[in-house]
Scaffold this active site. Structure first.
Site, short mmCIF file in Angstrom:
data_model
loop_
_atom_site.label_atom_id
_atom_site.label_comp_id
_atom_site.label_asym_id
_atom_site.label_seq_id
_atom_site.Cartn_x
_atom_site.Cartn_y
_atom_site.Cartn_z
N LYS A 46 0.83 -1.20 0.00
CA LYS A 46 0.00 0.00 0.00
C LYS A 46 0.88 1.26 0.00
O LYS A 46 0.56 2.24 -0.67
CB LYS A 46 -0.94 -0.01 1.21
CG LYS A 46 -2.10 -1.01 1.04
CD LYS A 46 -3.24 -0.68 1.99
CE LYS A 46 -4.58 -1.28 1.70
NZ LYS A 46 -4.73 -2.64 1.35
N LYS A 65 -3.95 -11.69 -7.49
CA LYS A 65 -4.73 -12.60 -6.65
C LYS A 65 -6.22 -12.22 -6.70
O LYS A 65 -6.55 -11.04 -6.73
CB LYS A 65 -4.24 -12.48 -5.19
CG LYS A 65 -4.90 -13.43 -4.22
CD LYS A 65 -4.25 -13.32 -2.84
CE LYS A 65 -4.91 -12.29 -1.96
NZ LYS A 65 -6.17 -12.71 -1.34
N LYS A 113 -11.31 -10.37 -2.18
CA LYS A 113 -12.66 -9.84 -1.97
C LYS A 113 -12.70 -8.33 -1.84
O LYS A 113 -13.72 -7.71 -2.08
CB LYS A 113 -13.32 -10.52 -0.78
CG LYS A 113 -12.67 -10.24 0.56
CD LYS A 113 -13.45 -10.91 1.67
CE LYS A 113 -12.59 -11.86 2.47
NZ LYS A 113 -11.48 -11.21 3.18
P1 ATP Z 1 -8.75 -8.93 1.46
O1 ATP Z 1 -8.72 -8.46 0.03
O2 ATP Z 1 -9.67 -8.14 2.32
O3 ATP Z 1 -7.39 -9.14 2.07
P2 ATP Z 1 -8.89 -11.74 0.88
O4 ATP Z 1 -9.79 -12.24 -0.19
O5 ATP Z 1 -7.43 -11.68 0.64
O6 ATP Z 1 -9.46 -10.36 1.38
P3 ATP Z 1 -8.50 -12.69 3.59
O7 ATP Z 1 -9.58 -12.50 4.60
O8 ATP Z 1 -7.32 -11.76 3.61
O9 ATP Z 1 -9.18 -12.67 2.15
O10 ATP Z 1 -7.96 -14.17 3.67
C1 ATP Z 1 -8.73 -15.24 4.19
C2 ATP Z 1 -8.11 -16.55 3.77
O11 ATP Z 1 -8.35 -16.78 2.38
C3 ATP Z 1 -6.59 -16.62 3.96
O12 ATP Z 1 -6.24 -17.91 4.41
C4 ATP Z 1 -6.07 -16.41 2.57
O13 ATP Z 1 -4.79 -16.99 2.40
C5 ATP Z 1 -7.13 -17.08 1.72
N1 ATP Z 1 -7.20 -16.48 0.39
C6 ATP Z 1 -7.56 -15.21 0.10
N2 ATP Z 1 -7.55 -15.01 -1.21
C7 ATP Z 1 -7.16 -16.18 -1.79
C8 ATP Z 1 -6.95 -16.61 -3.15
N3 ATP Z 1 -7.14 -15.80 -4.17
N4 ATP Z 1 -6.55 -17.89 -3.33
C9 ATP Z 1 -6.36 -18.75 -2.30
N5 ATP Z 1 -6.53 -18.40 -1.02
C10 ATP Z 1 -6.93 -17.13 -0.75
MG MG Z 2 -6.08 -10.81 2.19
#
Ligand code: ATP
Ligand code: MG
Length: 330
Positions: free
Chosen positions: A113, A196, A199
């Site tokens: 960031k 990646k 969300k």
């Molecule tokens: P944010 O964008 O808010 O960080 P995020 O989608 O990365 O959201 P997190 O809450 O940070 O989700 O992560 C929750 C879990 O999901 C973690 O174990 C993370 O490693 C896994 N995860 C998140 N995105 C992915 C992805 N694209 N592929 C595989 N695992 C994922």
């Molecule tokens: Mg994340």
């Protein structure tokens, strides 16, 4: 036999994605029989970036119901809301006092960031890896199933645990290990397979949400970026789009990428996408049908408060032990 303990969480920072399902949720479900599974909704981590209260509340409810809809069973796993167990924040503070600024400066979420030139970043975002360390160390968890993006944080947790154990010359904390799956540790954006699937990124076309209309999800797969090689191979460097679709199919079908390669041998890209789209559509349809049932049963509050009670009984003992070791209580 005593089961080994495992802890993990997801932030309700948006609608849960297929990446969250493959990289996290589906594994929680897989492990709940063989491990003592502790899973929580990381609401304190969510507010490290600004949130709208109503939206956050609704994401939080959705995430909790999705835990159950994905197959987590409250009779097997301890499921709770992070903020219901105050010990997380308190141990988080204590761990901050043992963490060097240099260590947090190296953490990618914050570093990325800053590199992007984002300003007005909150201190909570900077220190969140220490809160995550507290989440893990409070429960003496041996394993932390995570996607590859979270590995660095588990490593910091290990460093902190070792540092504090050495400093006080006792096995105060269990040293946790990250548990990474062979496939699916990183699902990529369908429109930009170098990124990646996340969300909190606004990439509606490239991201499949678990609550997407299954037909819409199907369309997203059909319009996923591929390449001009015209051959289905697992080669993440040269064919990141196709490789991503292969991993999605393999993970959802719970088979190897090789098995999918065999099943799709000789297919044109259009037919291959239809094949993957059907698997995704079916997965979402199943999850959403259970989601509606669980929502109608109105059991969420009960599940979360029972989970918090169980979690607190472990966390409060650990916090007391830590506080007495470091000398802040009698
Ligand atoms: P944010 O964008 O808010 O960080 P995020 O989608 O990365 O959201 P997190 O809450 O940070 O989700 O992560 C929750 C879990 O999901 C973690 O174990 C993370 O490693 C896994 N995860 C998140 N995105 C992915 C992805 N694209 N592929 C595989 N695992 C994922
Ligand atoms: Mg994340």
């Amino acid at each position: 036999m005593i089961k080994k303990r495992m802890i993990s969480a997801i932030k309700p920072s948006g609608h849960l994605t297929l990446g969250n399902y493959i990289g996290a949720l589906a594994n929680f479900v897989k492990y709940q029989d063989d491990f003592e599974m502790i899973v929580f909704i990381a609401n304190l981590h969510t507010i490290t970036v600004p949130q709208e209260p109503d939206e956050l509340r609704s994401n939080l409810e959705e995430a909790a119901i999705l835990y159950l809809a994905a197959g987590l069973d409250p009779a097997k796993a301890t499921i709770f809301l992070q903020s219901d167990v105050h010990e997380h924040a308190q141990l988080g503070h204590i761990l901050q006092c043992f963490t060097y600024l240099g260590e947090l400066n190296r953490m990618t979420q914050y570093k990325d960031k800053v590199a992007k030139g984002e300003t007005n970043l909150g201190v909570g975002l900077y220190t969140y890896p220490t809160l995550m360390a507290a989440d893990i160390l409070l429960y003496d968890a041996q394993f932390v199933p995570v996607g590859i993006d979270q590995k660095q944080h588990v490593e910091l947790t290990r460093d902190l645990a070792e540092r504090i154990n050495n400093r006080f010359d006792k096995e105060l904390f269990v040293i946790p290990e990250p548990l990474l799956e062979e496939v699916g540790t990183k699902i990529y954006d369908l429109q930009d397979p170098s990124k990646k699937m996340s969300k909190s990124d606004v990439s509606d076309k490239g991201c499949i949400y678990l609550m997407d209309d299954p037909k819409k999800a199907r369309k997203k797969i059909m319009s996923a970026i591929t390449d001009s090689y015209d051959t289905i191979q697992y080669d993440p460097e040269k064919q990141p789009g196709i490789s991503n679709l292969l991993v999605i199919a393999a993970s959802l079908k719970k088979v190897s990428v090789d098995t999918i390669l065999m099943e799709t041998q000789g297919m044109r890209y259009g037919d291959f996408k239809k094949y993957v789209a059907s698997i995704v559509e079916e997965t979402l349809t199943d999850i959403q049908s259970r989601y509606q049932d669980i929502k109608a049963q109105n059991v969420l509050n009960e599940v979360l408060s029972e989970g918090a009670l169980k979690a607190r009984s472990i966390a409060s003992k650990k916090l007391k032990e830590v506080q007495s070791t470091i000398g802040i209580e009698l």
